[in-house]
Design an enzyme around this catalytic site. Structure first.
Site, PDB file in Angstrom:
ATOM      1  N   THR A   1     -17.024  56.248 -50.022  1.00 45.91           N
ATOM      2  CA  THR A   1     -16.618  54.930 -50.506  1.00 45.91           C
ATOM      3  C   THR A   1     -17.884  54.111 -50.738  1.00 45.91           C
ATOM      4  OG1 THR A   1     -14.495  54.999 -49.355  1.00 45.91           O
ATOM      5  CG2 THR A   1     -15.344  52.825 -49.964  1.00 45.91           C
TER       6      THR A   1
ATOM      7  N   VAL B   1     -11.030  58.563 -50.975  1.00 54.20           N
ATOM      8  CA  VAL B   1      -9.749  58.977 -50.394  1.00 54.20           C
ATOM      9  C   VAL B   1      -9.189  57.902 -49.478  1.00 54.20           C
ATOM     10  CG1 VAL B   1     -10.509  61.375 -50.501  1.00 54.20           C
ATOM     11  CG2 VAL B   1     -10.729  60.117 -48.347  1.00 54.20           C
TER      12      VAL B   1
ATOM     13  N   ALA C   1     -10.431  51.438 -57.492  1.00 52.24           N
ATOM     14  CA  ALA C   1      -9.111  51.642 -56.883  1.00 52.24           C
ATOM     15  C   ALA C   1      -9.219  51.671 -55.363  1.00 52.24           C
ATOM     16  CB  ALA C   1      -8.489  52.935 -57.404  1.00 52.24           C
ATOM     17  N   LYS C   2     -10.272  52.305 -54.835  1.00 51.88           N
ATOM     18  CA  LYS C   2     -10.437  52.367 -53.378  1.00 51.88           C
ATOM     19  C   LYS C   2     -10.715  50.977 -52.803  1.00 51.88           C
ATOM     20  CE  LYS C   2     -10.937  53.954 -49.213  1.00 51.88           C
ATOM     21  NZ  LYS C   2     -11.862  55.016 -48.803  1.00 51.88           N
ATOM     22  N   ALA C   3     -11.520  50.172 -53.496  1.00 48.53           N
ATOM     23  CA  ALA C   3     -11.762  48.803 -53.026  1.00 48.53           C
ATOM     24  C   ALA C   3     -10.455  48.021 -52.979  1.00 48.53           C
ATOM     25  CB  ALA C   3     -12.779  48.106 -53.921  1.00 48.53           C
TER      26      ALA C   3
END
Length: 303
Positions: free
Chosen positions: A102, A128, A177-179
């Site tokens: 990340t 993930v 998207a992960k943030a």
């Protein structure tokens, strides 16, 4: 190395709490996996099970078609890729890097461009969500940015790890998207802790409340993980963080959390930088950041 019989050899770098079960899951689902870790001791359980453990990152990169990374920071990724004896120095470059770390979209794009310019290796950002339990069970959510053709090449590998696998757009969009995922997850965790502390102050236990909320609008994957961890009598992880927030609301700072939630601050920092660049207010996340700073930096028994 393409066609119907193409079976890529996979390298996995970064055997932490999430990376180790991911690498093991790939092995268990039939992929040929070599591993490397900066702390050599973490490779010993893999070597005992017959995994190839090269002496260096460049050796692993030479052996493998696809190299997966699961590292703690952009600096760690840069060191593994461009440091002494790193991926960029390999005598034969891998075809694709799949980065499960990340980090920020901007760092992803800069690192990927530099590597492609030097070696022709392409890059997928594939962070993930789901934590160690999801990594062990192969039920992670994986958000992937990068070229569609690279995603399709790596898809059989990623599908072994994921319950939900989504190509979300161009390079860096996986990190975006992960943030977004982290904004929802961190705020949800703090909201659950606030509700639990509120209920317990009036005489209703968190355990009873968590069970009563099952299946309702207030239920969530986060709350489900709290119930699972509570039933298993686990002490740390997400359950521990919720309980630490509850203690904080009562004026007590858990000493076991002082200096130990760097990941929360790193990920909030990534989201904050994106928000600032785009002029997007994130007031709820800033409130969570304040709670995290109290847990992380303060010492002593009282807040």
């Amino acid at each position: 190395m393409t066609g119907n019989n193409y079976t890529p050899k996979v390298g996995f770098i970064g055997l932490g709490d999430i990376g180790a079960p991911m690498a093991m899951r790939l092995h268990e689902t039939g992929h040929e996996v070599a591993v490397w870790n900066r702390t050599t001791a973490r490779t010993h359980p893999f070597a005992a099970q017959g995994f190839p453990v090269p002496h260096s990152v460049s050796e692993l990169a030479t052996m493998c078609d696809i190299v997966c990374l699961c590292l703690s920071s952009a600096e760690a990724v840069a060191d593994v890729v461009f440091g002494p004896d790193g991926i960029a120095s390999a005598s034969a470059a891998p075809r694709i890097i799949v980065d499960h770390s990340t980090i920020s979209p901007k760092d992803t794009q800069a690192l990927a461009h530099r590597l492609y310019t030097q070696t022709g290796t392409t890059w997928l950002d594939a962070p993930v969500s789901g934590g160690p339990p999801g990594a062990r069970a192969g039920t992670l959510a994986i958000m992937v940015g990068g070229r569609r053709e690279d995603f399709e090449t790596a898809e059989p590998i990623l599908a072994s790890l994921a319950k939900r696998l989504t190509h979300v757009g161009d390079l860096g969009m996986g990190q975006l998207a992960k943030a977004s995922n982290q904004i929802i997850g961190f705020i949800t965790t703090a909201a659950i802790a606030e509700a639990f502390a509120f209920a317990e102050a009036a005489g209703l236990s968190a355990k009873t409340l968590s069970e009563a909320l099952t299946g309702g609008f207030a239920d969530s994957t986060v709350l489900g993980e709290y119930r699972r961890a509570s039933a298993a009598e686990e002490m740390g992880g997400l359950k521990g963080l919720i309980e630490a927030y509850m203690d904080l609301s009562r004026g007590y700072i858990r000493p076991d959390y002082v200096g130990k939630i760097d990941i929360l601050h790193k990920d909030i920092g990534i989201a904050g930088a994106i928000a600032q660049a785009n002029g997007t207010p994130i007031p709820l996340l800033h409130q969570v950041e304040t709670l995290g700073r109290l847990l992380h930096y303060q010492r002593g028994a009282k807040a």
